[in-house]
Motif scaffolding. Structure first.
Motif, mmCIF file in Angstrom:
data_model
loop_
_atom_site.group_PDB
_atom_site.id
_atom_site.type_symbol
_atom_site.label_atom_id
_atom_site.label_comp_id
_atom_site.label_asym_id
_atom_site.label_seq_id
_atom_site.Cartn_x
_atom_site.Cartn_y
_atom_site.Cartn_z
ATOM 1 N N LEU A 1 -6.494 -5.785 1.799
ATOM 2 C CA LEU A 1 -7.764 -5.784 1.079
ATOM 3 C C LEU A 1 -7.540 -6.184 -0.377
ATOM 4 O O LEU A 1 -8.296 -6.964 -0.954
ATOM 5 N N ARG A 2 -6.448 -5.659 -0.945
ATOM 6 C CA ARG A 2 -6.195 -5.913 -2.362
ATOM 7 C C ARG A 2 -5.745 -7.338 -2.627
ATOM 8 O O ARG A 2 -5.685 -7.770 -3.774
ATOM 9 N N GLU A 3 -5.449 -8.060 -1.543
ATOM 10 C CA GLU A 3 -5.141 -9.481 -1.726
ATOM 11 C C GLU A 3 -6.402 -10.273 -2.021
ATOM 12 O O GLU A 3 -6.363 -11.488 -2.165
ATOM 13 N N GLY A 4 -7.534 -9.589 -2.050
ATOM 14 C CA GLY A 4 -8.773 -10.277 -2.387
ATOM 15 C C GLY A 4 -9.750 -10.395 -1.226
ATOM 16 O O GLY A 4 -10.663 -11.204 -1.252
ATOM 17 N N ASN A 5 -9.557 -9.576 -0.200
ATOM 18 C CA ASN A 5 -10.483 -9.600 0.921
ATOM 19 C C ASN A 5 -11.529 -8.495 0.772
ATOM 20 O O ASN A 5 -11.360 -7.568 -0.013
ATOM 21 N N ASP A 6 -12.610 -8.613 1.555
ATOM 22 C CA ASP A 6 -13.661 -7.601 1.492
ATOM 23 C C ASP A 6 -13.691 -6.713 2.722
ATOM 24 O O ASP A 6 -14.137 -5.574 2.658
ATOM 25 N N VAL A 7 -13.293 -7.271 3.846
ATOM 26 C CA VAL A 7 -13.208 -6.472 5.071
ATOM 27 C C VAL A 7 -11.895 -6.814 5.756
ATOM 28 O O VAL A 7 -11.617 -7.970 6.008
ATOM 29 N N VAL A 8 -11.082 -5.806 6.005
ATOM 30 C CA VAL A 8 -9.887 -6.027 6.814
ATOM 31 C C VAL A 8 -10.032 -5.159 8.049
ATOM 32 O O VAL A 8 -10.069 -3.935 7.945
ATOM 33 N N TYR A 9 -10.203 -5.780 9.212
ATOM 34 C CA TYR A 9 -10.389 -4.984 10.416
ATOM 35 C C TYR A 9 -9.157 -5.016 11.289
ATOM 36 O O TYR A 9 -8.450 -6.008 11.361
ATOM 37 N N ALA A 10 -8.898 -3.879 11.898
ATOM 38 C CA ALA A 10 -7.730 -3.747 12.756
ATOM 39 C C ALA A 10 -8.081 -4.238 14.148
ATOM 40 O O ALA A 10 -9.051 -3.809 14.743
ATOM 41 N N THR A 11 -7.295 -5.183 14.650
ATOM 42 C CA THR A 11 -7.543 -5.730 15.980
ATOM 43 C C THR A 11 -6.499 -5.209 16.951
ATOM 44 O O THR A 11 -5.307 -5.302 16.679
ATOM 45 N N ARG A 12 -6.983 -4.639 18.063
ATOM 46 C CA ARG A 12 -6.059 -4.065 19.036
ATOM 47 C C ARG A 12 -5.281 -5.160 19.748
ATOM 48 O O ARG A 12 -5.864 -6.099 20.276
ATOM 49 N N ALA A 13 -3.972 -5.020 19.770
ATOM 50 C CA ALA A 13 -3.162 -5.969 20.525
ATOM 51 C C ALA A 13 -3.149 -5.562 21.992
ATOM 52 O O ALA A 13 -2.978 -6.371 22.875
ATOM 53 N N ASP A 14 -3.345 -4.273 22.244
ATOM 54 C CA ASP A 14 -3.234 -3.782 23.605
ATOM 55 C C ASP A 14 -4.091 -2.531 23.720
ATOM 56 O O ASP A 14 -4.195 -1.770 22.780
ATOM 57 N N GLN B 1 -13.428 -11.810 5.388
ATOM 58 C CA GLN B 1 -13.010 -10.863 6.423
ATOM 59 C C GLN B 1 -11.746 -11.372 7.103
ATOM 60 O O GLN B 1 -11.668 -12.521 7.499
ATOM 61 N N VAL B 2 -10.772 -10.498 7.232
ATOM 62 C CA VAL B 2 -9.556 -10.881 7.948
ATOM 63 C C VAL B 2 -9.170 -9.771 8.923
ATOM 64 O O VAL B 2 -9.610 -8.642 8.793
ATOM 65 N N SER B 3 -8.365 -10.141 9.901
ATOM 66 C CA SER B 3 -7.968 -9.147 10.884
ATOM 67 C C SER B 3 -6.498 -8.816 10.751
ATOM 68 O O SER B 3 -5.707 -9.577 10.193
ATOM 69 N N LEU B 4 -6.164 -7.630 11.248
ATOM 70 C CA LEU B 4 -4.779 -7.167 11.228
ATOM 71 C C LEU B 4 -4.502 -6.633 12.624
ATOM 72 O O LEU B 4 -5.200 -5.736 13.093
ATOM 73 N N ARG B 5 -3.519 -7.224 13.304
ATOM 74 C CA ARG B 5 -3.255 -6.794 14.691
ATOM 75 C C ARG B 5 -2.410 -5.530 14.731
ATOM 76 O O ARG B 5 -1.537 -5.341 13.908
ATOM 77 N N TYR B 6 -2.719 -4.674 15.693
ATOM 78 C CA TYR B 6 -1.909 -3.463 15.860
ATOM 79 C C TYR B 6 -2.007 -2.994 17.303
ATOM 80 O O TYR B 6 -2.836 -3.463 18.067
ATOM 81 N N GLN B 7 -1.137 -2.048 17.633
ATOM 82 C CA GLN B 7 -1.092 -1.485 18.969
ATOM 83 C C GLN B 7 -1.982 -0.239 19.003
ATOM 84 O O GLN B 7 -1.786 0.666 18.212
ATOM 85 N N ARG B 8 -2.956 -0.189 19.905
ATOM 86 C CA ARG B 8 -3.831 0.979 19.917
ATOM 87 C C ARG B 8 -3.261 2.072 20.824
ATOM 88 O O ARG B 8 -2.862 1.813 21.947
#
Ligand code: UDP
Ligand code: MG
Length: 324
Positions: free
Chosen positions: A111-124, A190-197
């Protein structure tokens, strides 16, 4: 001014996990240099959730709590949290540990890189049934085709928002709150961030297929008028077919006379047209109902009690939430 962070946690009957959740969350927050507050929103729980929030607030100065006057649903609970939050970055996270709190530093960093929404995207989707995976994939596919502004797939509500994104969301006071759609609708970076749910740590999911189906209908109808158009096309093609068939019947009478037959075809036509009409009426009713619900302009929730310093947010508009 120091960078501030606010964590919003909607909780509905989460006695079994809440303490464990807070332990993990505070370990994460302790490791971060930012000033943090945690807002627990008790969405009208019928178990000890509110008492636990009280204890957490007493033990940890970062914690505040809001208790809604009844169960308004997760979307309203998140809205209550967003209204109360006052921070440079606001995180939305589930209480059941399906969203790993350990991901928060990374979300905030993006977010601090200059984004407004960073959403977590489930990899699994660990721990979810095949049927649930299939239905949710189907839902996203339908949404993508129908909606005017598609939302990201495999994304829950776990995300971090900038101050201006929160301000934008606060202005959307519609009753049909399909948050995932609203998040996408406001735009910005808006950018996404992948993670394991992870699978739910304890307790049961509060969603059953009835609620999920209703959410899907809400998602489609509050972001698209495609169903209305579909009804129009269906009605038009049914009428056209019926007209052609009528011509054929008249022609038949002219050529060969009219023995008393045709009962089955008559029934077919009646049933078909009746069905098409009912469908169209249903679709229209869905939108009329929505207009009715919005036109009442009721508050989205009421706050019954507060723990800690969670005061009413300044600048709430008259159409905004009710105050305790
Ligand atoms: N929740 C809520 N109000 C409700 C239902 C759920 O505040 O009416 C909260 C719940 O306590 C949890 C989050 O929303 O923190 C997600 O709920 P759940 O785990 O049941 O949903 P799922 O993860 O299956 O989508
Ligand atoms: Mg869950």
């Amino acid at each position: 001014m120091a960078y501030s962070l606010s964590i919003i946690v909607p909780a509905y009957n989460e006695t079994e996990v809440l303490e464990r959740f807070h332990a993990r969350l505070s370990a994460v927050l302790d490791g971060m240099a930012t000033r943090a507050t945690v807002i627990y929103v008790d969405d009208g729980s019928r178990d000890d959730t509110w008492a636990i929030i009280g204890r957490l607030a007493q033990a940890d100065a970062r914690v505040t709590g809001l208790k809604l006057s009844r169960n308004f649903g997760k979307e309203a609970a998140m809205t209550a949290g967003l209204d109360a939050a006052d921070a440079d970055a606001v995180v939305l996270i589930d209480a059941d540990l399906q969203d790993p709190p350990e991901l928060i530093p990374e979300l905030v960093a993006r977010l601090r890189e200059g984004n407004d929404v960073v959403y977590a995207t489930r990899a699994d989707r660990a721990g979810e049934t095949r049927l649930k995976k299939f239905t949710s994939a189907a839902f996203y596919r339908v949404m993508e085709r129908l909606s005017d502004n598609p939302m990201p797939r495999d994304t829950g509500d776990f995300r971090v928002l900038s101050r201006r994104a929160v301000a934008a969301l606060r202005e959307l006071r519609e009753r049909q709150r399909f948050m995932k759609g609203l998040f996408a609708w406001i735009g910005y970076r808006q950018v996404s961030l992948r993670y394991q749910r992870d699978p739910r740590y304890a307790g049961d999911t509060k969603w059953n297929y009835w609620r999920l189906t209703n959410l899907a209908i809400e998602g489609i109808t509050s972001f698209s008028v495609a169903p209305l158009r579909m009804a129009t096309w269906l009605g038009l093609s049914a009428a056209l077919l019926a007209f052609l068939y009528g011509l054929w019947v008249i022609l038949k009478v002219l050529l060969w006379g009219d023995p008393v037959r045709g009962y089955p075809t008559l029934m077919v036509v009646i049933v078909f047209l009746g069905g098409a009409q009912l469908l169209a009426l249903g679709v229209i009713g869905e939108y009329v109902g929505r207009t009715y619900a919005e036109s009442k302009r009721r508050p989205l929730y009421y706050v019954e009690e507060r723990h800690g310093a969670a005061g009413p947010s300044p600048g709430d508009d008259p159409l905004g939430p009710g105050q305790a």
